[in-house]
Design a protein around this motif. Sequence first.
Motif, short mmCIF file in Angstrom:
data_model
loop_
_atom_site.label_atom_id
_atom_site.label_comp_id
_atom_site.label_asym_id
_atom_site.label_seq_id
_atom_site.Cartn_x
_atom_site.Cartn_y
_atom_site.Cartn_z
N ILE A 127 99.94 35.92 86.07
CA ILE A 127 99.19 34.99 86.95
C ILE A 127 99.90 34.04 87.79
N ARG A 128 101.23 33.50 87.35
CA ARG A 128 101.95 32.70 88.18
C ARG A 128 102.58 33.41 89.40
N VAL A 129 103.04 34.62 88.91
CA VAL A 129 103.86 35.60 89.90
C VAL A 129 102.69 36.33 91.09
N ALA A 130 101.76 36.92 90.39
CA ALA A 130 100.93 37.55 91.44
C ALA A 130 99.62 37.38 91.26
N GLY A 131 99.30 36.56 90.66
CA GLY A 131 97.56 36.18 90.44
C GLY A 131 96.79 37.25 89.65
N GLU A 132 97.55 38.03 88.84
CA GLU A 132 97.07 38.85 87.87
C GLU A 132 96.64 38.59 86.74
N HIS A 133 95.34 38.86 86.43
CA HIS A 133 94.73 38.56 85.16
C HIS A 133 94.52 39.68 84.34
N PHE A 134 94.94 39.70 83.07
CA PHE A 134 94.50 41.01 82.39
C PHE A 134 93.42 40.61 81.21
N THR A 135 92.96 39.41 80.96
CA THR A 135 92.12 39.31 79.90
C THR A 135 90.72 38.67 80.21
N ARG A 136 90.36 38.84 81.65
CA ARG A 136 89.28 38.56 82.02
C ARG A 136 88.01 39.45 81.49
N ARG A 137 86.78 38.94 81.35
CA ARG A 137 85.67 39.97 81.16
C ARG A 137 84.83 39.89 82.30
N GLN A 138 84.54 40.84 83.02
CA GLN A 138 83.51 41.03 84.23
C GLN A 138 82.14 41.09 83.69
N ARG A 139 81.96 41.85 82.75
CA ARG A 139 80.50 41.92 82.38
C ARG A 139 79.74 40.87 82.30
N PRO A 140 79.97 39.79 81.62
CA PRO A 140 79.30 38.45 81.50
C PRO A 140 78.90 38.02 83.00
N LEU A 141 79.92 38.24 83.97
CA LEU A 141 79.72 37.77 85.35
C LEU A 141 78.64 38.67 85.99
N VAL A 142 78.91 39.76 85.72
CA VAL A 142 77.66 40.84 86.26
C VAL A 142 76.46 40.44 85.93
N GLU A 143 76.26 40.09 84.73
CA GLU A 143 75.12 39.90 84.19
C GLU A 143 74.36 38.54 84.66
N ALA A 144 75.17 37.66 84.79
CA ALA A 144 74.91 36.14 85.27
C ALA A 144 74.47 36.30 86.63
N ALA A 145 75.07 37.27 87.52
CA ALA A 145 74.63 37.33 88.99
C ALA A 145 73.42 38.12 89.27
N GLY A 146 72.86 38.57 88.33
CA GLY A 146 71.43 39.05 88.33
C GLY A 146 71.38 40.58 88.20
N PHE A 147 72.70 41.13 87.94
CA PHE A 147 72.63 42.87 87.81
C PHE A 147 72.13 43.00 86.43
N ALA A 148 71.54 44.18 86.44
CA ALA A 148 71.31 44.90 85.12
C ALA A 148 72.12 46.09 85.00
N VAL A 149 72.99 45.91 83.88
CA VAL A 149 74.01 46.80 83.56
C VAL A 149 73.21 48.18 82.95
N VAL A 150 73.63 49.33 83.55
CA VAL A 150 73.30 50.57 83.01
C VAL A 150 73.99 51.28 82.38
N GLU A 151 75.40 51.03 82.49
CA GLU A 151 76.21 51.94 81.76
C GLU A 151 77.70 50.97 81.54
N ALA A 152 78.22 51.05 80.52
CA ALA A 152 79.44 49.94 80.38
C ALA A 152 80.25 51.01 79.40
N GLU A 153 81.70 51.16 79.75
CA GLU A 153 82.45 51.85 79.00
C GLU A 153 83.96 51.33 79.06
#
Length: 131
Positions: free
Chosen positions: A90-116
């Motif tokens: 995070i400090r060196v390259a701004g790279e995050h490995f532990t974020r979870r995108q699915r809750p953000l996708v759902e909160a933005a109003g998308f309907a998740v149709v497939e996740a793996e």
Amino acid sequence: MLAEARRRAARLGRAVELVEGDAERLPFPDASFDTAVCALGLCSIPRPEAAIAEMHRVLAPGGTLLLLDHVASTAWPLRAAQRLVEQLTIRVAGEHFTRRQRPLVEAAGFAVVEAERRKAGTIERIAALKR
């Protein structure tokens, strides 16, 4: 990357329009795309929720969002290692490995149709539709 993309497009004889922009403020009108794709990008965008909201904005109703990104592992030993490595990345390259995108996708109003999740749950692929 844009220069490389231009070279490849020219080599393939493809006419493409390449646009440099900010993922948190996309330079496109509302509802201008049928599909938005983001592969291994949200892990390094400072505000992924803003980028996902922008993808939602530029997608037409019924449009498809395709994401692939690093996420926190489902295996706790690996997740602990990810969090440790993240202290540096995070400090060196701004790279995050532990974020979870699915809750953000759902909160933005998308309907998740497939996740793996793959690679011990460290990579997540999501297909979602704009409602």
